[in-house]
Design a protein around this motif. Sequence first.
Motif, short mmCIF file in Angstrom:
data_model
loop_
_atom_site.label_atom_id
_atom_site.label_comp_id
_atom_site.label_asym_id
_atom_site.label_seq_id
_atom_site.Cartn_x
_atom_site.Cartn_y
_atom_site.Cartn_z
N GLU A 1 0.86 -1.14 -0.07
CA GLU A 1 0.04 0.07 -0.08
C GLU A 1 0.87 1.24 0.09
O GLU A 1 0.56 2.28 -0.57
N CYS A 2 1.86 1.31 0.84
CA CYS A 2 2.68 2.54 0.71
C CYS A 2 3.56 2.90 -0.39
O CYS A 2 3.79 3.88 -0.93
N ALA A 3 3.97 1.42 -1.19
CA ALA A 3 4.54 1.66 -2.37
C ALA A 3 3.82 2.09 -3.57
O ALA A 3 4.20 3.24 -4.24
N ARG A 4 2.65 1.49 -3.56
CA ARG A 4 1.56 2.17 -4.48
C ARG A 4 1.18 3.81 -4.14
O ARG A 4 1.21 4.43 -5.11
N ARG A 5 1.11 4.02 -3.05
CA ARG A 5 0.93 5.73 -2.72
C ARG A 5 2.08 6.43 -3.26
O ARG A 5 2.04 7.62 -3.58
#
Length: 106
Positions: A26-30
């Motif tokens: 989730e953090c990488a996609r954000r």
Amino acid sequence: MTRIVFIMPDSQRIEIDAQDGLSIMECARRANVPGIVAECGGACSCATCHVYIDAPWCGVLGEAAGMERDMLEFADSVRENSRLSCQVKVTPDLDGLTVHLPEGQV
């Protein structure tokens, strides 16, 4: 915030501030980290968020188990330090975590 370092196959480093409680995926996609496709959105059903955990962190995170281990069978170039980034929750203990992206995903 917890700092996570992504290493691309060409050795490029991308450092992000990750929100605790979210998954690495989730953090990488954000942060628009390339190579973390996450087609299933984090449901552990596609293996398109496959990463390699840097050796010093393997003991902290442990090995994949259960559904994650089963799903890794569908990923390319699986290693002992392979994990699905959707299954690893960010905590302050992971500050400085380094993960590598498989060449086939980028």
